[in-house]
Design a protein around this motif. Structure first.
Motif, PDB file in Angstrom:
ATOM      1  N   ASP A  25      -3.816  14.103  45.733  1.00 55.57           N
ATOM      2  CA  ASP A  25      -2.509  14.100  45.064  1.00 55.57           C
ATOM      3  C   ASP A  25      -2.682  14.040  43.549  1.00 55.57           C
ATOM      4  O   ASP A  25      -2.056  14.793  42.807  1.00 55.57           O
ATOM      5  CB  ASP A  25      -1.660  12.901  45.507  1.00 55.57           C
ATOM      6  CG  ASP A  25      -1.136  13.021  46.927  1.00 55.57           C
ATOM      7  OD1 ASP A  25      -1.001  14.155  47.422  1.00 55.57           O
ATOM      8  OD2 ASP A  25      -0.869  11.961  47.526  1.00 55.57           O
ATOM      9  N   VAL A  26      -3.514  13.120  43.092  1.00 57.09           N
ATOM     10  CA  VAL A  26      -3.716  12.930  41.654  1.00 57.09           C
ATOM     11  C   VAL A  26      -4.399  14.155  41.055  1.00 57.09           C
ATOM     12  O   VAL A  26      -3.945  14.703  40.039  1.00 57.09           O
ATOM     13  CB  VAL A  26      -4.527  11.644  41.376  1.00 57.09           C
ATOM     14  CG1 VAL A  26      -4.816  11.492  39.882  1.00 57.09           C
ATOM     15  CG2 VAL A  26      -3.787  10.424  41.921  1.00 57.09           C
ATOM     16  N   HIS A  27      -5.463  14.606  41.683  1.00 54.10           N
ATOM     17  CA  HIS A  27      -6.176  15.787  41.183  1.00 54.10           C
ATOM     18  C   HIS A  27      -5.264  17.009  41.147  1.00 54.10           C
ATOM     19  O   HIS A  27      -5.305  17.799  40.201  1.00 54.10           O
ATOM     20  CB  HIS A  27      -7.410  16.077  42.037  1.00 54.10           C
ATOM     21  CG  HIS A  27      -8.081  17.344  41.662  1.00 54.10           C
ATOM     22  ND1 HIS A  27      -8.881  17.459  40.538  1.00 54.10           N
ATOM     23  CD2 HIS A  27      -8.050  18.574  42.225  1.00 54.10           C
ATOM     24  CE1 HIS A  27      -9.308  18.702  40.444  1.00 54.10           C
ATOM     25  NE2 HIS A  27      -8.822  19.399  41.454  1.00 54.10           N
ATOM     26  N   GLY A  28      -4.435  17.168  42.170  1.00 46.49           N
ATOM     27  CA  GLY A  28      -3.533  18.317  42.242  1.00 46.49           C
ATOM     28  C   GLY A  28      -2.566  18.362  41.072  1.00 46.49           C
ATOM     29  O   GLY A  28      -2.310  19.425  40.507  1.00 46.49           O
ATOM     30  N   VAL A  29      -2.040  17.211  40.683  1.00 52.08           N
ATOM     31  CA  VAL A  29      -1.106  17.171  39.554  1.00 52.08           C
ATOM     32  C   VAL A  29      -1.845  17.457  38.249  1.00 52.08           C
ATOM     33  O   VAL A  29      -1.374  18.229  37.410  1.00 52.08           O
ATOM     34  CB  VAL A  29      -0.361  15.814  39.502  1.00 52.08           C
ATOM     35  CG1 VAL A  29       0.434  15.673  38.214  1.00 52.08           C
ATOM     36  CG2 VAL A  29       0.563  15.689  40.713  1.00 52.08           C
ATOM     37  N   ILE A  30      -3.017  16.870  38.081  1.00 46.76           N
ATOM     38  CA  ILE A  30      -3.798  17.105  36.849  1.00 46.76           C
ATOM     39  C   ILE A  30      -4.148  18.586  36.719  1.00 46.76           C
ATOM     40  O   ILE A  30      -4.029  19.165  35.636  1.00 46.76           O
ATOM     41  CB  ILE A  30      -5.078  16.244  36.838  1.00 46.76           C
ATOM     42  CG1 ILE A  30      -4.713  14.762  36.733  1.00 46.76           C
ATOM     43  CG2 ILE A  30      -5.999  16.656  35.700  1.00 46.76           C
ATOM     44  CD1 ILE A  30      -5.874  13.822  36.993  1.00 46.76           C
TER      45      ILE A  30
END
Length: 166
Positions: free
Chosen positions: A67-72
């Motif tokens: 989730d975090v990597h996808g947004v970044i």
């Protein structure tokens, strides 16, 4: 008996990164949709969102690393590598394009020897696209760190760069 690996272990994170992430997440994690404000605050604190911080951000916000990597990776505003000492933002909005920004963009890339989202080999400059600086009356525009520059031409850029490195 062999123990299963602890999947909750986080990679070794430099103390300054850990402290910044924990400060930001402690302050912002209770906001609705906290991930974007957290990422903005981490980038403001560190200049970028280090890849090594993703597991800690995910843990603190009770999200998956994906989730975090996808947004970044989705939002070009976020950097996962440290920027150059100066960041040059080139406006790519319609007004600037109509007034010569495409030519200016090509010139800046050639002069610095980098493309968008890259940093010069000496670490001096990072080049980033931006889709409006709100300086349409003075197109084409760039922003260097927080300093807005309007009516820029390749020659004016060269003069600025020479003065910067003078």
């Amino acid at each position: 008996m062999k123990r299963a690996p602890n999947i909750n272990l986080l990679p070794d994170i430099p103390e300054d990164v850990r402290a910044a992430v924990l400060d930001v997440t402690t302050r912002l994690k209770d906001l609705p949709g906290a991930l974007l404000p957290v990422l903005h605050a981490v980038q403001k604190a560190l200049g970028y969102v280090p890849e090594i911080s993703v597991p800690l951000i995910a843990r603190e916000l009770n999200l998956s690393r994906a989730d975090v990597h996808g947004v970044i990776s989705f939002y070009h505003f976020f950097r996962s590598k440290a920027p150059g000492r100066r960041v040059i933002y080139v406006c790519r909005a319609e007004s600037c394009q109509a007034m010569g920004a495409v030519k200016l963009e090509k010139h800046i890339k050639q002069r610095l020897g980098v493309d968008f989202h890259e940093t010069t080999a000496d670490g001096a400059y990072s080049l980033e696209p931006v889709y409006c600086l709100g300086n349409c009356a003075c197109s084409p525009a760039i922003m260097v760190d927080d300093e807005l520059k309007g009516r820029l031409t390749p020659e004016r850029f060269d003069a600025w760069l020479a003065a910067e490195n003078g």
